[in-house]
Each structure stands twice: as structure tokens, then as C-alpha cells.
Design a protein around this motif. Sequence first.
Motif, mmCIF file in Angstrom:
data_model
loop_
_atom_site.group_PDB
_atom_site.id
_atom_site.type_symbol
_atom_site.label_atom_id
_atom_site.label_comp_id
_atom_site.label_asym_id
_atom_site.label_seq_id
_atom_site.Cartn_x
_atom_site.Cartn_y
_atom_site.Cartn_z
ATOM 1 N N ILE A 186 0.830 -1.200 0.000
ATOM 2 C CA ILE A 186 0.000 0.000 0.000
ATOM 3 C C ILE A 186 0.871 1.259 0.000
ATOM 4 C CG2 ILE A 186 -1.724 1.330 1.270
ATOM 5 C CD1 ILE A 186 -2.796 -1.209 -0.130
ATOM 6 N N ALA A 187 1.995 1.227 0.694
ATOM 7 C CA ALA A 187 2.917 2.367 0.671
ATOM 8 C C ALA A 187 3.436 2.608 -0.744
ATOM 9 C CB ALA A 187 4.075 2.129 1.638
ATOM 10 N N ARG A 188 3.766 1.543 -1.447
ATOM 11 C CA ARG A 188 4.226 1.684 -2.825
ATOM 12 C C ARG A 188 3.127 2.258 -3.714
ATOM 13 N NH1 ARG A 188 6.453 -3.955 -4.712
ATOM 14 N NH2 ARG A 188 6.537 -2.815 -6.692
ATOM 15 N N LEU A 189 1.891 1.800 -3.521
ATOM 16 C CA LEU A 189 0.786 2.289 -4.331
ATOM 17 C C LEU A 189 0.528 3.771 -4.078
ATOM 18 C CD1 LEU A 189 -1.632 1.950 -6.205
ATOM 19 C CD2 LEU A 189 -2.924 0.983 -4.283
ATOM 20 N N ARG A 190 0.543 4.167 -2.821
ATOM 21 C CA ARG A 190 0.273 5.571 -2.501
ATOM 22 C C ARG A 190 1.397 6.486 -3.021
ATOM 23 N NH1 ARG A 190 -2.594 8.009 -2.410
ATOM 24 N NH2 ARG A 190 -2.693 9.289 -0.526
ATOM 25 N N THR A 191 2.621 5.964 -3.061
ATOM 26 C CA THR A 191 3.735 6.748 -3.594
ATOM 27 C C THR A 191 3.663 6.842 -5.117
ATOM 28 O OG1 THR A 191 5.188 6.102 -1.760
ATOM 29 C CG2 THR A 191 6.253 6.882 -3.778
ATOM 30 N N ALA A 192 3.370 5.722 -5.757
ATOM 31 C CA ALA A 192 3.342 5.694 -7.222
ATOM 32 C C ALA A 192 2.172 6.485 -7.790
ATOM 33 C CB ALA A 192 3.272 4.243 -7.709
ATOM 34 N N GLU A 193 0.999 6.396 -7.135
ATOM 35 C CA GLU A 193 -0.205 7.048 -7.645
ATOM 36 C C GLU A 193 -0.915 7.775 -6.499
ATOM 37 O OE1 GLU A 193 -1.130 7.306 -10.710
ATOM 38 O OE2 GLU A 193 0.230 5.889 -11.676
ATOM 39 N N PRO A 194 -0.390 8.915 -6.079
ATOM 40 C CA PRO A 194 -0.938 9.600 -4.900
ATOM 41 C C PRO A 194 -2.371 10.100 -5.076
ATOM 42 C CG PRO A 194 0.727 10.938 -5.993
ATOM 43 C CD PRO A 194 0.810 9.588 -6.599
ATOM 44 N N GLU A 195 -2.860 10.207 -6.323
ATOM 45 C CA GLU A 195 -4.223 10.682 -6.554
ATOM 46 C C GLU A 195 -5.234 9.544 -6.579
ATOM 47 O OE1 GLU A 195 -4.747 13.922 -6.525
ATOM 48 O OE2 GLU A 195 -2.579 14.048 -6.188
ATOM 49 N N VAL A 196 -4.757 8.328 -6.445
ATOM 50 C CA VAL A 196 -5.638 7.157 -6.487
ATOM 51 C C VAL A 196 -5.979 6.716 -5.067
ATOM 52 C CG1 VAL A 196 -5.764 4.710 -7.132
ATOM 53 C CG2 VAL A 196 -4.786 6.374 -8.726
#
Length: 258
Positions: free
Chosen positions: A32-42
Motif C-alpha cells: 500500500i505504501a508503494r501504491l500511494r507513492t506511485a499514484e498519490p491521486e488514487v
Amino acid sequence: MDRERADMETALGRTVMVVPTYNEADNLAWIIARLRTAEPEVDVMIVDDSSPDGTGEIADELAAADPRIQVVHRTEKAGLGAAYLHGFRVALEQGYDVIGEMDADGSHQPEQLYRLRSALLDADLVIGSRYVSGGSIVNWPLFRRMLSAFGNLYVRLLLGISVRDSTAGYRLFRRTTLEKIDLTSVNVTGYVFQTDLAWRTLQSGLVVREVPIEFIERVRGQSKMSRSVAVESLQRITWWGLKQRATRVRGALRSVRR
């Protein structure tokens, strides 16, 4: 946010990734940390099936620290398809324009989500594919590779579709797609759920695109794939294919009689 990403956000609207979990305590915070970093608007919706290893509690902690993360707690482990259907219904009720799927085990790289989002600009469903040019699989044993390749070939031949990776679980749907394919009639719970939704999308006359991804086998935790899940998938696909052929034969016979 750069101009290109800003334009994409405007064109696609609000996006949420549905991430089903069962005993993913070792992986959840990391992915989840990777996802929030890669796509902060998602946004992120974690759907936990009452994991006994504390995954649900970790999810709650993540949600408490980040307003773009929410958690849906289910009371039983009822299968991947059931978890996704629950998450999809919640996301539709909340008004999301784009609803995505991804695994919590690291197999789907958040850093590649941008490829799927870009492709959705002119599609109704986008699949992150292992079997189109540029796609790949890392760390799968030969038997698993052969089983997956055979399964996807079987789907293409029996259902007569061109999607090369209909069993893939890294996807983005437009809300209009999910509304059109009638989620209330979906009654599969295992991994065959992925094939079912891809087939329904094509049958509805909508556009399905595949983009290449690098799929990486999990390094922590246990796979949820089992012999019974594989058997269910094979049985369902065979039944759908035979039913489709029987319908075509009946239609041809009626045409001859006229």
C-alpha cells in the motif's frame, strides 16, 4: 503533479483500487505504501475477509493515517470474486468513476499502474497482461507457467475471445462498464471471476485493452491458488463455452427453418 497526469486525472475522474486481503500481514503495509507513492491521486479500498493473522488491524491502522485509504471488513472468507464484488458495490455507491483491482502480495507492481490508467482513456476495461508483447513473469516454476498459459489458451479457444490474459487480476474498469455487465448476476467466487468479467465486457460490445506488465511471484506468504480453485475455473469455462456453442447452433437451426 505534472500536466500529463493532471489531464489524465481530469479525463478519468475519481479512481479507487480495490485490494482484497486474507492473511497478508507481511505484505499489506509494504504494497500500500508503494501504491500511494506511485499514484498519490488514487484512493485505496482494502477488503479484508476476517484474516486471522491481523491483516485487518494493519489495514485499519493504514486507513487511520491516510484519508485516501478505507477498509471494508467482511465476516468470512468467501473467495476472491466475492471480495471483489463487495468492493465494487461499495465503490459504485461512493461514486467512483474508475474502479481497479490489484493483489496485495506484490505480484502487481503499483509503479506500472500508470500504464493501465493511460490505456483506459480509450477503453472500457484495461488488463495488465503477462502474455502480450513486453509482458513477463518472474520467479514462477515451469509447471505454474504451463498451467497459466494453457488456461488462457483454453479460454481463447473455447470462448472465442482475443484477450490473451483473461485470468489476470491487475485491472481497471470504468464504472459504466461495471454497471453494464450486471454484477448482480455474477455467481462465481474463485479466480475464474476474472475470466467471467472479461468475457461479459466483450459480450456487451465494450472495448478491452491489454497492456504489458511484469508479474512477480510473491516472496512472502502463501498463494491462495489451490487445486479446487483450478478445477472450478476449468469447469466453469467449459460450461460457458459449451453453452455458447449450443446457443449458436440453435440460432443457426432457426435460421434454416425460416
